[in-house]
Design a protein around this motif. Sequence first.
Motif, PDB file in Angstrom:
ATOM      1  N   ALA A 109      10.666  21.433  37.027  1.00 41.83           N
ATOM      2  CA  ALA A 109      10.886  20.757  35.739  1.00 41.83           C
ATOM      3  C   ALA A 109      11.208  19.284  35.972  1.00 41.83           C
ATOM      4  O   ALA A 109      10.731  18.410  35.244  1.00 41.83           O
ATOM      5  CB  ALA A 109      12.002  21.443  34.958  1.00 41.83           C
ATOM      6  N   ASN A 110      11.987  19.007  37.013  1.00 42.81           N
ATOM      7  CA  ASN A 110      12.299  17.625  37.355  1.00 42.81           C
ATOM      8  C   ASN A 110      11.045  16.860  37.745  1.00 42.81           C
ATOM      9  O   ASN A 110      10.862  15.708  37.358  1.00 42.81           O
ATOM     10  CB  ASN A 110      13.331  17.596  38.482  1.00 42.81           C
ATOM     11  CG  ASN A 110      13.778  16.204  38.804  1.00 42.81           C
ATOM     12  OD1 ASN A 110      13.122  15.496  39.572  1.00 42.81           O
ATOM     13  ND2 ASN A 110      14.898  15.795  38.242  1.00 42.81           N
ATOM     14  N   ARG A 111      10.152  17.505  38.490  1.00 42.30           N
ATOM     15  CA  ARG A 111       8.903  16.865  38.917  1.00 42.30           C
ATOM     16  C   ARG A 111       7.970  16.619  37.737  1.00 42.30           C
ATOM     17  O   ARG A 111       7.149  15.717  37.770  1.00 42.30           O
ATOM     18  CB  ARG A 111       8.171  17.724  39.946  1.00 42.30           C
ATOM     19  CG  ARG A 111       8.718  17.583  41.334  1.00 42.30           C
ATOM     20  CD  ARG A 111       8.774  16.140  41.678  1.00 42.30           C
ATOM     21  NE  ARG A 111       8.740  15.934  43.091  1.00 42.30           N
ATOM     22  CZ  ARG A 111       8.270  14.834  43.641  1.00 42.30           C
ATOM     23  NH1 ARG A 111       7.764  13.870  42.904  1.00 42.30           N
ATOM     24  NH2 ARG A 111       8.318  14.674  44.923  1.00 42.30           N
ATOM     25  N   MET A 112       8.081  17.437  36.695  1.00 38.63           N
ATOM     26  CA  MET A 112       7.202  17.299  35.531  1.00 38.63           C
ATOM     27  C   MET A 112       7.742  16.293  34.513  1.00 38.63           C
ATOM     28  O   MET A 112       7.028  15.905  33.597  1.00 38.63           O
ATOM     29  CB  MET A 112       6.991  18.660  34.866  1.00 38.63           C
ATOM     30  CG  MET A 112       6.142  19.592  35.707  1.00 38.63           C
ATOM     31  SD  MET A 112       5.719  21.113  34.837  1.00 38.63           S
ATOM     32  CE  MET A 112       7.143  22.120  35.189  1.00 38.63           C
ATOM     33  N   GLN A 113       9.010  15.872  34.695  1.00 33.73           N
ATOM     34  CA  GLN A 113       9.572  14.887  33.769  1.00 33.73           C
ATOM     35  C   GLN A 113       8.718  13.633  33.744  1.00 33.73           C
ATOM     36  O   GLN A 113       8.156  13.222  34.755  1.00 33.73           O
ATOM     37  CB  GLN A 113      10.993  14.497  34.179  1.00 33.73           C
ATOM     38  CG  GLN A 113      12.022  15.491  33.767  1.00 33.73           C
ATOM     39  CD  GLN A 113      13.414  15.016  34.131  1.00 33.73           C
ATOM     40  OE1 GLN A 113      13.613  14.243  35.065  1.00 33.73           O
ATOM     41  NE2 GLN A 113      14.388  15.488  33.391  1.00 33.73           N
ATOM     42  N   GLU A 114       8.673  13.037  32.583  1.00 29.21           N
ATOM     43  CA  GLU A 114       7.958  11.781  32.379  1.00 29.21           C
ATOM     44  C   GLU A 114       6.457  11.890  32.647  1.00 29.21           C
ATOM     45  O   GLU A 114       5.795  10.911  32.972  1.00 29.21           O
ATOM     46  CB  GLU A 114       8.590  10.658  33.194  1.00 29.21           C
ATOM     47  CG  GLU A 114      10.043  10.407  32.809  1.00 29.21           C
ATOM     48  CD  GLU A 114      10.687   9.319  33.639  1.00 29.21           C
ATOM     49  OE1 GLU A 114       9.962   8.512  34.250  1.00 29.21           O
ATOM     50  OE2 GLU A 114      11.928   9.273  33.663  1.00 29.21           O
ATOM     51  N   ALA A 117       3.151  16.949  31.421  1.00 26.52           N
ATOM     52  CA  ALA A 117       3.532  18.339  31.691  1.00 26.52           C
ATOM     53  C   ALA A 117       4.992  18.602  31.321  1.00 26.52           C
ATOM     54  O   ALA A 117       5.432  19.746  31.343  1.00 26.52           O
ATOM     55  CB  ALA A 117       3.309  18.672  33.161  1.00 26.52           C
ATOM     56  N   GLU A 118       5.735  17.549  30.977  1.00 20.91           N
ATOM     57  CA  GLU A 118       7.146  17.720  30.630  1.00 20.91           C
ATOM     58  C   GLU A 118       7.280  18.711  29.482  1.00 20.91           C
ATOM     59  O   GLU A 118       6.498  18.699  28.536  1.00 20.91           O
ATOM     60  CB  GLU A 118       7.769  16.385  30.230  1.00 20.91           C
ATOM     61  CG  GLU A 118       9.262  16.478  29.982  1.00 20.91           C
ATOM     62  CD  GLU A 118       9.894  15.117  29.753  1.00 20.91           C
ATOM     63  OE1 GLU A 118      11.082  14.995  30.017  1.00 20.91           O
ATOM     64  OE2 GLU A 118       9.182  14.190  29.321  1.00 20.91           O
ATOM     65  N   GLY A 119       8.238  19.591  29.599  1.00 20.29           N
ATOM     66  CA  GLY A 119       8.475  20.569  28.551  1.00 20.29           C
ATOM     67  C   GLY A 119       7.737  21.878  28.736  1.00 20.29           C
ATOM     68  O   GLY A 119       7.945  22.806  27.968  1.00 20.29           O
ATOM     69  N   ARG A 120       6.855  21.971  29.740  1.00 23.00           N
ATOM     70  CA  ARG A 120       6.196  23.260  29.996  1.00 23.00           C
ATOM     71  C   ARG A 120       7.275  24.267  30.368  1.00 23.00           C
ATOM     72  O   ARG A 120       8.143  24.000  31.197  1.00 23.00           O
ATOM     73  CB  ARG A 120       5.185  23.155  31.127  1.00 23.00           C
ATOM     74  CG  ARG A 120       3.950  22.317  30.882  1.00 23.00           C
ATOM     75  CD  ARG A 120       2.847  22.935  30.054  1.00 23.00           C
ATOM     76  NE  ARG A 120       2.067  23.977  30.637  1.00 23.00           N
ATOM     77  CZ  ARG A 120       0.831  23.830  31.115  1.00 23.00           C
ATOM     78  NH1 ARG A 120       0.249  22.653  31.130  1.00 23.00           N
ATOM     79  NH2 ARG A 120       0.177  24.852  31.583  1.00 23.00           N
ATOM     80  N   ASN A 121       7.233  25.399  29.754  1.00 20.83           N
ATOM     81  CA  ASN A 121       8.233  26.436  29.973  1.00 20.83           C
ATOM     82  C   ASN A 121       8.007  27.122  31.321  1.00 20.83           C
ATOM     83  O   ASN A 121       6.880  27.459  31.663  1.00 20.83           O
ATOM     84  CB  ASN A 121       8.170  27.456  28.833  1.00 20.83           C
ATOM     85  CG  ASN A 121       9.271  28.475  28.929  1.00 20.83           C
ATOM     86  OD1 ASN A 121      10.412  28.148  29.222  1.00 20.83           O
ATOM     87  ND2 ASN A 121       8.931  29.720  28.675  1.00 20.83           N
TER      88      ASN A 121
END
Length: 153
Positions: A109-114, A117-121
């Motif tokens: 989730a940290n890697r997807m921030q910004e 992909a951010e917010g993918r469950n």
Amino acid sequence: MSNNNDKLRIIPLGGMGSVTQNMFLYEYGNKVLIVDCGIGFPENDMLGVDILIPDVSYLEHLLEHQGREIVGMILTHGHDDHIAATGYLLPELPEFPIYASALTAGFAANRMQETEAEGRNITVVKDRETFKIGEHFEATPFAVTHSVPDTKH
């Protein structure tokens, strides 16, 4: 008589020959399960290149031209060579469930921030609890010793 869709096919998109860009496809019928989504690290002679990501053109071909469906992704542990391409590749792919241990889910989730992909469950899985992924796949994660905690196989 069986055809190729009745067989399990394991296709590496990265992670072969080196310990980077880990990404494997498990194909059965018209369903695809992805395991890991990691980055690679450039060689010294790759000037201007910061990271390497798996080439997903084969997967895109399956989706666009063969009518295949991604049923899910399993992230095995939190090393960048297993999770760090999620922010780059997930925006290019349709929505599907993602499964990981609690720590790995946090790292991913940290890697997807910004990124898009951010917010993918990400569904957190527990040791020795079998779960189904689509109609053909199931997984039972179990802890293994590795240099990052909460690693599952």
